[in-house]
Design a protein around this motif. Structure first.
Motif, PDB file in Angstrom:
ATOM      1  N   LYS A  66      27.972  85.028  27.744  1.00  0.00           N
ATOM      2  CA  LYS A  66      27.818  83.530  27.187  1.00  0.00           C
ATOM      3  C   LYS A  66      28.744  83.429  26.018  1.00  0.00           C
ATOM      4  CE  LYS A  66      22.937  83.566  28.802  1.00  0.00           C
ATOM      5  NZ  LYS A  66      21.434  83.750  28.454  1.00  0.00           N
TER       6      LYS A  66
ATOM      7  N   LEU B 123      33.370  79.773  22.105  1.00  0.00           N
ATOM      8  CA  LEU B 123      32.418  78.913  22.497  1.00  0.00           C
ATOM      9  C   LEU B 123      30.938  79.597  23.161  1.00  0.00           C
ATOM     10  CD1 LEU B 123      33.951  76.332  24.998  1.00  0.00           C
ATOM     11  CD2 LEU B 123      32.366  75.995  23.599  1.00  0.00           C
TER      12      LEU B 123
ATOM     13  N   SER C 129      27.743  79.512  25.240  1.00  0.00           N
ATOM     14  CA  SER C 129      27.245  78.574  26.434  1.00  0.00           C
ATOM     15  C   SER C 129      25.485  78.696  26.705  1.00  0.00           C
ATOM     16  CB  SER C 129      27.986  78.512  27.786  1.00  0.00           C
ATOM     17  OG  SER C 129      28.178  79.896  27.956  1.00  0.00           O
TER      18      SER C 129
ATOM     19  N   THR D 109      28.215  75.504  33.050  1.00  0.00           N
ATOM     20  CA  THR D 109      28.866  76.178  31.915  1.00  0.00           C
ATOM     21  C   THR D 109      30.184  76.918  32.357  1.00  0.00           C
ATOM     22  OG1 THR D 109      27.357  78.125  32.047  1.00  0.00           O
ATOM     23  CG2 THR D 109      26.852  76.443  30.360  1.00  0.00           C
TER      24      THR D 109
ATOM     25  N   ILE E  96      34.030  76.247  31.185  1.00  0.00           N
ATOM     26  CA  ILE E  96      35.079  77.232  30.507  1.00  0.00           C
ATOM     27  C   ILE E  96      36.306  77.343  31.786  1.00  0.00           C
ATOM     28  CG2 ILE E  96      35.152  79.766  30.144  1.00  0.00           C
ATOM     29  CD1 ILE E  96      33.412  78.126  28.253  1.00  0.00           C
TER      30      ILE E  96
ATOM     31  N   ALA F 153      24.180  71.544  30.503  1.00  0.00           N
ATOM     32  CA  ALA F 153      24.777  72.741  29.699  1.00  0.00           C
ATOM     33  C   ALA F 153      25.189  72.226  28.342  1.00  0.00           C
ATOM     34  CB  ALA F 153      26.280  72.838  30.370  1.00  0.00           C
TER      35      ALA F 153
ATOM     36  N   PHE G  79      26.592  73.600  24.286  1.00  0.00           N
ATOM     37  CA  PHE G  79      27.482  74.617  23.720  1.00  0.00           C
ATOM     38  C   PHE G  79      27.328  74.763  22.200  1.00  0.00           C
ATOM     39  CE2 PHE G  79      29.401  73.557  27.935  1.00  0.00           C
ATOM     40  CZ  PHE G  79      30.030  74.719  28.208  1.00  0.00           C
TER      41      PHE G  79
END
Lengths: 241, 241
Positions: free
Chosen positions: B33, B47, B49, B56, B60, B112, B114
């Motif tokens: 992640k 990042l 996630s 997610t 990306i 999602a 971040f």
């Protein structure tokens, strides 16, 4: 919300509860959630209550009232802590039968739960967690404590620091830090904190304390703990990248 | 569930994430992640996630794909971390427009979120928390860290031990203990743990580590921390009843 903890050690037991009740952030008040039933030399029983205050108060009132009737099964003539847990459960179901359907009209229902612990002469100390449905579980060696309410913030510190062989003194400090971390992150858990330490086979409560918002010991403990953790991290081995 | 942490210190930043994804306890898997975008000497962008993996990963992928087009606004030509946060937000809304209504049929929706942090030459390091709706907040002096996912178990330790002036070394150990306490109580947060430490103004990542389930350092750290806490409680002043 609420935060209550009951811990069972080799040397005794610890009970602690916050005292905040609320119906929204704009409507909160203080009520003691720690209830003690003590007959010196014979039994010490502690009930920590969480959930709907109308429900928990009714349960406690029933237990106290039945305790005054010599012919009635009560906390004073129960032979074991298991029988006490059954009495609490019976009282909960009585209140539920009376109030439950009315509360459900507001999409609420009866919800009260308890941590019950103590010692009756002839038995070792015992600790129970009684659910809103009136069923219950008992603490064992692997899980020597129970929490209710906002349990997450205050759980790791207990897992790290308390085992069955921890002293009453050290475990008490740990339980207080567990409250500090919970109150720091959840406004619906608030002081005063009520605390009882029970020494194994003493059949009497000699250590009871209430911590008000400006309590000097509580404030110092939080600060020194925080400083202590930084020291520990400084000493722990650095990561080898 | 997920657990991710981003911390901003005077001396740099720390990013860490677990890697468990699951759809029920009987269906879990490992996915990284933590996503790094690095151009040495110019920018380091991380990042972390959480949320629906399909969402997610799509975000990306869009960011990476746009990064390959020289004519397209991307993480590589963004002038500031604020602009990077806007790009992430735009990508999230794009995915939501495409998938959101289909996911809602299963009562789910696009979710999602971040933690975004890093440093672009010309700016100090910056740290953002981007919500599922695509709006975001930035860390400040009073709150120098963000968490996502299962945040409660791991929060107190960060509050106790980390301030802006904590060293990267000590804060790293604290973040790892924060993961240890979260995984101990929530099975849906699991190893491996991915970790990046970024040194202020270095514009390069030299400290990156993955901790697998049997990692010797991680295991030792947890044990020594636990022993350390007991020592601290032994030293703290006893309660005067």
């Amino acid at each position: 919300m609420t935060y209550c903890v009951g811990v069972m050690l080799e040397s005794g037991m610890i009970f602690a509860s916050d005292s905040r009740t609320h119906a929204g952030v704009d409507n909160f008040a203080s009520f003691c959630k720690l209830n003690l039933f003590e007959r010196a030399g014979d039994r010490v029983i502690v009930l920590l209550s969480s959930g709907n205050l109308g429900g928990t108060q009714a349960v406690i009132s029933i237990l106290r009232q039945n305790g005054k009737r010599p012919d009635c099964p009560s906390l004073w003539n129960a032979e074991s802590m298991f029988d006490v847990a059954l009495l609490v459960s019976d009282a909960m179901r009585l209140v539920d039968r009376r109030d439950g359907q009315h509360l459900k009209k507001n999409n609420n229902g009866f919800h009260a739960s308890f941590i019950l612990g103590g010692q009756i002469r002839g038995e070792p100390p015992r600790l129970f967690r009684i659910y809103a449905e009136g069923n219950f579980i008992e603490a064992g060696d692997q899980t020597p404590y129970f929490q209710t309410g906002e349990t997450k913030y205050g759980k790791p510190i207990i897992d790290w620091a308390i085992t069955r062989s921890t002293t009453l003194n050290d475990a008490t400090k740990c339980v207080l830090v567990s409250f500090e971390s919970t109150m720091r992150s959840n406004l619906s858990v608030g002081m005063p904190i009520d605390l009882i330490c029970y020494k194994l086979d003493s059949f009497a409560v000699t250590m009871r304390r209430r911590f008000d918002p400006d309590d000097a010991y509580f404030t110092t403990l939080g600060k020194e703990w925080s400083a202590g953790t930084r020291e520990v991290f400084g000493r722990l081995p650095d990561l080898d990248w």
